[in-house]
Design a protein around this motif. Structure first.
Motif, mmCIF file in Angstrom:
data_model
loop_
_atom_site.group_PDB
_atom_site.id
_atom_site.type_symbol
_atom_site.label_atom_id
_atom_site.label_comp_id
_atom_site.label_asym_id
_atom_site.label_seq_id
_atom_site.Cartn_x
_atom_site.Cartn_y
_atom_site.Cartn_z
ATOM 1 N N THR A 159 -17.259 11.472 13.227
ATOM 2 C CA THR A 159 -17.689 11.311 11.850
ATOM 3 C C THR A 159 -19.189 11.080 11.877
ATOM 4 O O THR A 159 -19.820 11.174 12.929
ATOM 5 C CB THR A 159 -16.926 10.156 11.163
ATOM 6 O OG1 THR A 159 -17.240 10.146 9.772
ATOM 7 C CG2 THR A 159 -17.266 8.815 11.777
ATOM 8 N N CYS A 160 -19.797 10.789 10.732
ATOM 9 C CA CYS A 160 -21.246 10.609 10.691
ATOM 10 C C CYS A 160 -21.610 9.639 9.567
ATOM 11 O O CYS A 160 -20.783 9.339 8.694
ATOM 12 C CB CYS A 160 -21.958 11.952 10.506
ATOM 13 S SG CYS A 160 -21.677 12.742 8.902
ATOM 14 N N PHE A 195 -22.830 16.233 13.576
ATOM 15 C CA PHE A 195 -21.533 16.400 12.926
ATOM 16 C C PHE A 195 -21.470 17.748 12.211
ATOM 17 O O PHE A 195 -20.467 18.475 12.327
ATOM 18 C CB PHE A 195 -21.295 15.268 11.934
ATOM 19 C CG PHE A 195 -19.979 15.354 11.217
ATOM 20 C CD1 PHE A 195 -18.824 14.855 11.783
ATOM 21 C CD2 PHE A 195 -19.892 15.945 9.957
ATOM 22 C CE1 PHE A 195 -17.605 14.935 11.123
ATOM 23 C CE2 PHE A 195 -18.684 16.032 9.289
ATOM 24 C CZ PHE A 195 -17.535 15.528 9.874
ATOM 25 N N TYR A 229 -17.446 7.818 1.824
ATOM 26 C CA TYR A 229 -16.113 7.209 1.797
ATOM 27 C C TYR A 229 -16.149 5.768 1.291
ATOM 28 O O TYR A 229 -15.328 5.363 0.458
ATOM 29 C CB TYR A 229 -15.503 7.266 3.202
ATOM 30 C CG TYR A 229 -14.292 6.388 3.377
ATOM 31 C CD1 TYR A 229 -13.066 6.730 2.795
ATOM 32 C CD2 TYR A 229 -14.364 5.205 4.107
ATOM 33 C CE1 TYR A 229 -11.953 5.924 2.935
ATOM 34 C CE2 TYR A 229 -13.250 4.387 4.254
ATOM 35 C CZ TYR A 229 -12.053 4.752 3.669
ATOM 36 O OH TYR A 229 -10.956 3.946 3.809
ATOM 37 N N LEU A 260 -13.051 13.329 6.809
ATOM 38 C CA LEU A 260 -13.428 11.989 7.234
ATOM 39 C C LEU A 260 -13.631 11.937 8.749
ATOM 40 O O LEU A 260 -14.599 11.353 9.238
ATOM 41 C CB LEU A 260 -12.363 10.985 6.804
ATOM 42 C CG LEU A 260 -12.644 9.505 7.028
ATOM 43 C CD1 LEU A 260 -13.946 9.075 6.354
ATOM 44 C CD2 LEU A 260 -11.491 8.650 6.525
ATOM 45 N N PHE A 261 -12.703 12.566 9.493
ATOM 46 C CA PHE A 261 -12.822 12.668 10.952
ATOM 47 C C PHE A 261 -12.451 14.077 11.390
ATOM 48 O O PHE A 261 -11.515 14.672 10.850
ATOM 49 C CB PHE A 261 -11.896 11.660 11.649
ATOM 50 C CG PHE A 261 -12.244 10.223 11.392
ATOM 51 C CD1 PHE A 261 -13.245 9.589 12.106
ATOM 52 C CD2 PHE A 261 -11.554 9.510 10.421
ATOM 53 C CE1 PHE A 261 -13.563 8.264 11.850
ATOM 54 C CE2 PHE A 261 -11.859 8.185 10.160
ATOM 55 C CZ PHE A 261 -12.871 7.562 10.887
ATOM 56 N N ILE A 304 -20.908 10.853 5.919
ATOM 57 C CA ILE A 304 -19.479 10.907 5.600
ATOM 58 C C ILE A 304 -18.945 9.514 5.283
ATOM 59 O O ILE A 304 -18.232 9.305 4.294
ATOM 60 C CB ILE A 304 -18.696 11.521 6.770
ATOM 61 C CG1 ILE A 304 -18.977 13.013 6.892
ATOM 62 C CG2 ILE A 304 -17.196 11.264 6.616
ATOM 63 C CD1 ILE A 304 -18.416 13.856 5.796
ATOM 64 N N LEU A 305 -19.300 8.538 6.110
ATOM 65 C CA LEU A 305 -18.788 7.185 5.909
ATOM 66 C C LEU A 305 -19.397 6.528 4.673
ATOM 67 O O LEU A 305 -18.737 5.739 3.995
ATOM 68 C CB LEU A 305 -19.055 6.335 7.156
ATOM 69 C CG LEU A 305 -18.295 6.769 8.411
ATOM 70 C CD1 LEU A 305 -18.600 5.831 9.566
ATOM 71 C CD2 LEU A 305 -16.793 6.834 8.167
ATOM 72 N N LEU A 312 -19.010 7.983 16.247
ATOM 73 C CA LEU A 312 -20.040 8.188 15.225
ATOM 74 C C LEU A 312 -21.186 8.995 15.814
ATOM 75 O O LEU A 312 -21.796 8.592 16.809
ATOM 76 C CB LEU A 312 -20.557 6.835 14.724
ATOM 77 C CG LEU A 312 -21.629 6.870 13.629
ATOM 78 C CD1 LEU A 312 -21.045 7.410 12.327
ATOM 79 C CD2 LEU A 312 -22.214 5.471 13.414
#
Length: 261
Positions: free
Chosen positions: A97-98, A175, A105, A82-83, A101-102, A169
């Protein structure tokens, strides 16, 4: 209907969960997703670490984790990054993060990133610039969608990790570059148990996910069974006796999800 309870995994000390040896120049690489190259923790690795953690507390684990005669009551999933921490000229480090990824999530649409980067606060900014390792980002934007996600995660994990101060971000491509090329590589030696000295030609390299990285995963099962895990600090991966792989587990909001057996 089986309930899924989300968990955050905060890496406290560098973590080595062994991956595929064939496609890496490192002797002992970490586990990575095949399609993205992002670091991950296989469900089997996380499950094994949780089971070992409970066994050391002399708890009966067969009912929860299963045996040769019966299936366990819990289902574990892979833990996704996640990070990821990167050295920063200000604020010590950034947790990058990017959008992809978010979006994974939140199970929503990717955040639109108009500039080079977006931060929650100015704690990483020097004279309008971001300095990550040897790379300079000249544009940093305010992004409402990003800020809402960061605020939500920190509310679940608590302020001890200072996510708002470190969150950053970047684009998907940036990332992907950082998580591929900015892990920790440690050269180790093998010791001859007879002589007590280094074996000839026994140097080898190990790859580690750096401390401060944050993963997330989901454990499926009944609430009472998941609660019985009583997870706080445990160890994942190899080299436990030299202090590697210690993590802290945080609870995310429980969600009801369908799960096919």
């Amino acid at each position: 209907m089986i309930k899924g309870q989300g968990k955050f995994i905060h890496v406290l000390t560098p973590m080595h969960v062994g991956g595929n040896y064939e496609f890496s120049v490192v002797d002992q690489p970490i586990q990575r997703e095949g399609h993205t190259g992002f670091p991950k923790i296989e469900a089997s690795s996380f499950k094994g670490s949780v089971r070992h953690h409970l066994e050391r507390q002399n708890k009966n684990v067969e009912e929860l984790f299963g045996s040769t005669e019966q299936a366990g009551k819990l289902t574990f999933t892979d833990a996704h990054i996640l990070f990821f921490p990167i050295r920063s000229a200000k604020g010590l480090y950034a947790l990058i993060t990017c959008p992809s990824i978010l979006a994974r999530y939140t199970k929503g649409e990717p955040i639109k990133l108009d500039g080079e980067a977006a931060t929650y606060s100015n704690d990483l900014i020097i004279e309008g610039k971001l300095l990550l390792d040897e790379y300079v980002y000249k544009e940093s934007e305010y992004n409402t969608d990003f800020n809402q996600i960061i605020k939500s995660i920190e509310e679940k994990m608590g302020s001890a990790i200072c996510l708002k101060q470190h969150a950053l971000l970047l684009s998907d491509d940036d990332f992907a570059y950082f998580v591929k090329h900015h892990t920790e590589i440690i050269t180790r030696t093998a010791i001859d148990s007879t002589t007590g000295i280094v074996k000839e030609g026994a140097l080898f390299d190990e790859e580690y996910v750096p401390a401060e990285a944050i993963f997330y995963t989901t454990i499926y099962g009944e609430d009472k069974d998941i609660a019985n895990l009583e997870l706080d600090v445990l160890q994942i991966g190899g080299n436990m006796t030299i202090g590697k792989g210690f993590v802290k587990i945080y609870n995310a909001e429980a969600q009801d999800e369908k799960h096919s057996k």
